[in-house]
Design an enzyme around this catalytic site. Structure first.
Site, PDB file in Angstrom:
ATOM      1  N   GLU A   1      -1.463   1.381  -5.191  1.00 22.30           N
ATOM      2  CA  GLU A   1      -0.828   0.234  -4.565  1.00 22.30           C
ATOM      3  C   GLU A   1       0.000  -0.490  -5.626  1.00 22.30           C
ATOM      4  O   GLU A   1      -0.169  -0.250  -6.825  1.00 22.30           O
ATOM      5  CB  GLU A   1      -1.869  -0.678  -3.925  1.00 22.30           C
ATOM      6  CG  GLU A   1      -2.832   0.094  -3.023  1.00 22.30           C
ATOM      7  CD  GLU A   1      -3.158  -0.579  -1.712  1.00 22.30           C
ATOM      8  OE1 GLU A   1      -2.850  -1.774  -1.560  1.00 22.30           O
ATOM      9  OE2 GLU A   1      -3.714   0.107  -0.823  1.00 22.30           O
TER      10      GLU A   1
ATOM     11  N   CYS B   1       0.833  -1.206   0.000  1.00 19.34           N
ATOM     12  CA  CYS B   1       0.000   0.000   0.000  1.00 19.34           C
ATOM     13  C   CYS B   1       0.866   1.254   0.000  1.00 19.34           C
ATOM     14  O   CYS B   1       0.341   2.369   0.041  1.00 19.34           O
ATOM     15  CB  CYS B   1      -0.942  -0.002   1.202  1.00 19.34           C
ATOM     16  SG  CYS B   1      -0.106  -0.032   2.809  1.00 19.34           S
TER      17      CYS B   1
END
Length: 563
Positions: free
Chosen positions: A551, A507
Site C-alpha cells: 500500500e 491499496c
C-alpha cells in the site's frame, strides 16, 4: 543458454489451456483516460490464448484482447516491456509477431530469472533463439535457474508453472524461513523464502515503478520514495480470511443416491484457497498469516461443512473475521469506551456477514458489519495513522497547522476518529448510508465531543458541498479510495475544493500514481494565483507481509508557484 524445450506428448496436448489455468483479470472500471504509449494498441480487444502455429487449418482465429488499464495484467505488461526494451517491443509489434508464442501448452524449458514483476512473479527471457519472449513463473527469484512448464501464452509473454529450482540464489532464498506447508502451491503468499528486509526493499521498488509507468509525472517532480514501513507482525496478522469450497459435483451426487451416507470427507471436497495459477480450490487446514483465533475456528468450521456437505446446492465463500468479544453485561449506555475497556478483551471469530465486528486500534474502538471493509492487518494501523498525522503536521516552524480535517471515503471512521484529537473539527464523507451509521456510532463509542467529528452523506456529483463551510487554507484532506482509485469527477471536485494538504492512502499504488499524476497535470489548467499541488512525499506500507502487495501513502501540498 541454449534452448531446452520438451514438448508434452501429442496425445495430451490439446493446444488450449484448461479454464482453471487461465489467469483472472481485474476489471475495475474507471472513467479515466488510458495511458498513451507507442506499445499499446487500443484497437486490439480480444485475447488469443494460443499461438498461431497451433491453430488448425480453417479454424477461425480469435481476436486479441489487451488487459484493462491499471489491472494486474496491465502492470505485468509494463514489466514485460521493461525487460524486453521498448524499442524491441515496438519492432515486434510493427512486424505483427507479438502474439506468435514460440511455446505450446505444457512445453517445458529452463530459464534464468532476470527480475521480479510488481505482482511478485519471476520474469525470465526465453532461451535462444526466442530471447524476445518473456516467461512468467511464480515462486522464483532473480539469478535462479528454473525449470518451468508453459500453460498459457499472451502478448510477448507466456505463463508457466514452476517445476523445479535448478540453481537457487543463496543470497536471497532461504527455505528455512517458510512456515506454511502450502507455500509454493497456494496463491496467497509469494515471499516466504525471503528475509523481511528484502521484502520491504522489493515493495519500495514496486512504488517506484508504479510512478514511472502510470503517473506521467516528470522524474524531477517525484520525490525519492522513502523506505517501506514494515508490519509489526509478519505472521498471524490477517484479521479476515475468506476460504471457499464447491458443492458436490453432479457425478458425486448420482453415485451417492438420494440418501448419501456419512463416509467422512469426500475426495473431491476441498475447503481453502485457490491454487496458484488455477481456479481450482486446494484444501487448507490452517493459514499462518491469519490470526490465531481464525486458525482455531477453521477446524470446527471445516468439520461442520464436511458433515453437511450434501446439503449444499452450490459453492460457498466463507467469512472469518477476528473480533473482540462483545460486552456481556453493562449498566446504562453499552456503547462507551469505559464499558468496552472494562471487559476482558477476548478475541472471537465472526462468521456472519451481518454480525457486528469489533476492533481496537490504539486506544480507540471500532465496530462495523462483518461484510464491510476494514483494514485486515490491525497491527500496522497505529503506525499508519500516526504517519498520516505527522504528514499533515510537519515539523516546520513556518507551516500553518490545519484546524479542520475532511476524511473522504471514510468508511467506519478509522482516520477521522484516530486523528480527531489533533483537529478542531472533523468531517467524514461517505456515499454509503450504512458506513455513515457505523462511523457515527464509533464516534459516540469513543466518547468524542458532540459535533467535533461528524459523518456526512456526500453526493457523488458534488461530494465536497457538505463541507463547504470549512476554511480551505486551514483544512487537510485524507482520501482512501478502493482499488479502482478516484474517478475524474472526484478529482475535479478535489481541485475545486483546493485544501492546503492532501494525503492519499491507497491499496493500489498503480491507480494512485495515475490519480496523483492527474491532479498535478490538471492543476496547470485550473490556475489560482499561481498555487499548485506538489508531490511532497511518497512511501509504501506493508499491510500484507509474505505477499507481493504493498500500500502507498502520497502527500500533496498546495504551494505558491508549484509545478
Amino acid at each position: 543458454m541454449s534452448a531446452q524445450v520438451r514438448p508434452h506428448p501429442p496425445s495430451d496436448n490439446d493446444h488450449s489451456a484448461p479454464a482453471e489455468k487461465r489467469l483472472r483479470l481485474q476489471t475495475d472500471d474507471v472513467d479515466l483516460p488510458i495511458p498513451s504509449t507507442s506499445i499499446i494498441d487500443p484497437d486490439l480487444r480480444n485475447e488469443q490464448v494460443q499461438p498461431k502455429k497451433h491453430l488448425k487449418k480453417g479454424k477461425k482465429k480469435l481476436k486479441h484482447k489487451l488487459p484493462d488499464p491499471y489491472s494486474s495484467d496491465d502492470v505485468l505488461w509494463h514489466d514485460v516491456v521493461s525487460l524486453l526494451g521498448e524499442e524491441n517491443v515496438v519492432r515486434l509489434t510493427a512486424e505483427g509477431t507479438e502474439w506468435d508464442a514460440p511455446f505450446g501448452f505444457r512445453d517445458e524449458l529452463e530459464v534464468v530469472v532476470s527480475r521480479l514483476s510488481s505482482n511478485g512473479d519471476a520474469l525470465a527471457l526465453a532461451p535462444d533463439p526466442h530471447s524476445s519472449w518473456v516467461i512468467v513463473a511464480p515462486f522464483a527469484l532473480p539469478g535462479e535457474t528454473i525449470r518451468v512448464r508453459v500453460y498459457r501464452s499472451s502478448r510477448l509473454h507466456s505463463f508457466a508453472d514452476l517445476l523445479d529450482v535448478l540453481s537457487p540464489n543463496p543470497e536471497l532464498r532461504d527455505s528455512s524461513r517458510v512456515t506454511c506447508k502450502y507455500f509454493g502451491k497456494c496463491s496467497g503468499c509469494q515471499y516466504q523464502m525471503l528475509s523481511y528486509q528484502k521484502q520491504l526493499e522489493i515493495k519500495r521498488d514496486v512504488v517506484i515503478k508504479a510512478y514511472q509507468n502510470f503517473s506521467n509525472i516528470p522524474a524531477s517532480a517525484v520525490p525519492t520514495v522513502l523506505p517501506t514501513i514494515g508490519s509489526p507482525k509478519q505472521y498471524h496478522y490477517r484479521t479476515k480470511i475468506t476460504p471457499h469450497f464447491e458443492a458436490a459435483p453432479k457425478r458425486a451426487r448420482l453415485e451417492q443416491g438420494s440418501n448419501p451416507s456419512d463416509n467422512g470427507k469426500p475426495d473431491w471436497l476441498k475447503i481453502g484457497f485457490n491454487q496458484i495459477g488455477k481456479r481450482t480450490v486446494m484444501d487448507i487446514e490452517e493459514c499462518p498469516i491469519a490470526t490465531p483465533v481464525l486458525n482455531e475456528a477453521m477446524g470446527p468450521i471445516r468439520e461442520n461443512i464436511i458433515n453437511n456437505i450434501w446439503s449444499y446446492k452450490k459453492g460457498v465463500s466463507l467469512l472469518l473475521r477476528d473480533s473482540l468479544d462483545p460486552p456481556t453485561s453493562v449498566d446504562g449506555d453499552a456503547t462507551t469506551v469505559d464499558v468496552l475497556s472494562s471487559q476482558l478483551e477476548k478475541h472471537v471469530c465472526i462468521t456472519d456477514h451481518k454480525a457486528t465486528v469489533r476492533e481496537k486500534v490504539g486506544d480507540k474502538y471500532f465496530e462495523f458489519p462483518g461484510h464491510a471493509f476494514f483494514q485486515n492487518n490491525n497491527s500496522i494501523l497505529v503506525p499508519l495513522t500516526d504517519y498520516v498525522r505527522d504528514a499533515i503536521f510537519p515539523a516546520s516552524p513556518e507551516f500553518q497547522r490545519p484546524t479542520h480535517l475532511v476524511d473522504a471515503y471514510c468508511g467506519s471512521g478509522l482516520f477521522s476518529i484516530m486523528l480527531s484529537p489533533h483537529f478542531t473539527t472533523v468531517a467524514g464523507i461517505e456515499l454509503s448510508a450504512d458506513s455513515i451509521k457505523f462511523a457515527t456510532h464509533n464516534a459516540r463509542l469513543n466518547d468524542l465531543p458532540e459535533g467535533k467529528c461528524t459523518f456526512r452523506a456526500g453526493d457523488a456529483a458534488n461530494i465536497f458541498s457538505v463541507v463547504g463551510d470549512f476554511p480551505r487554507e486551514h483544512t487537510a484532506l485524507i482520501i482512501d479510495p478502493p482499488r479502482k482509485g478516484c474517478d475524474a469527477n472526484f478529482i475535479e471536485q478535489l481541485l475545486a475544493f483546493r485544501c492546503r494538504t492532501v494525503v492519499y492512502v491507497s491499496c493500489n499504488v498503480h491507480t494512485q500514481a495515475r490519480d496523483v499524476g492527474m491532479i498535478l497535470e490538471r492543476m496547470k489548467s485550473v490556475g489560482d494565483g499561481g498555487s499548485r499541488y506538489v508531490l511532497e512525499s511518497l512511501r509504501g506500507f506493508d499491510l500484507f507481509p509474505q505477499t507481493a502487495h504493498v500500500e502507498s501513502v502520497a502527500v500533496l501540498r498546495l504551494v505558491e508557484g508549484g509545478i
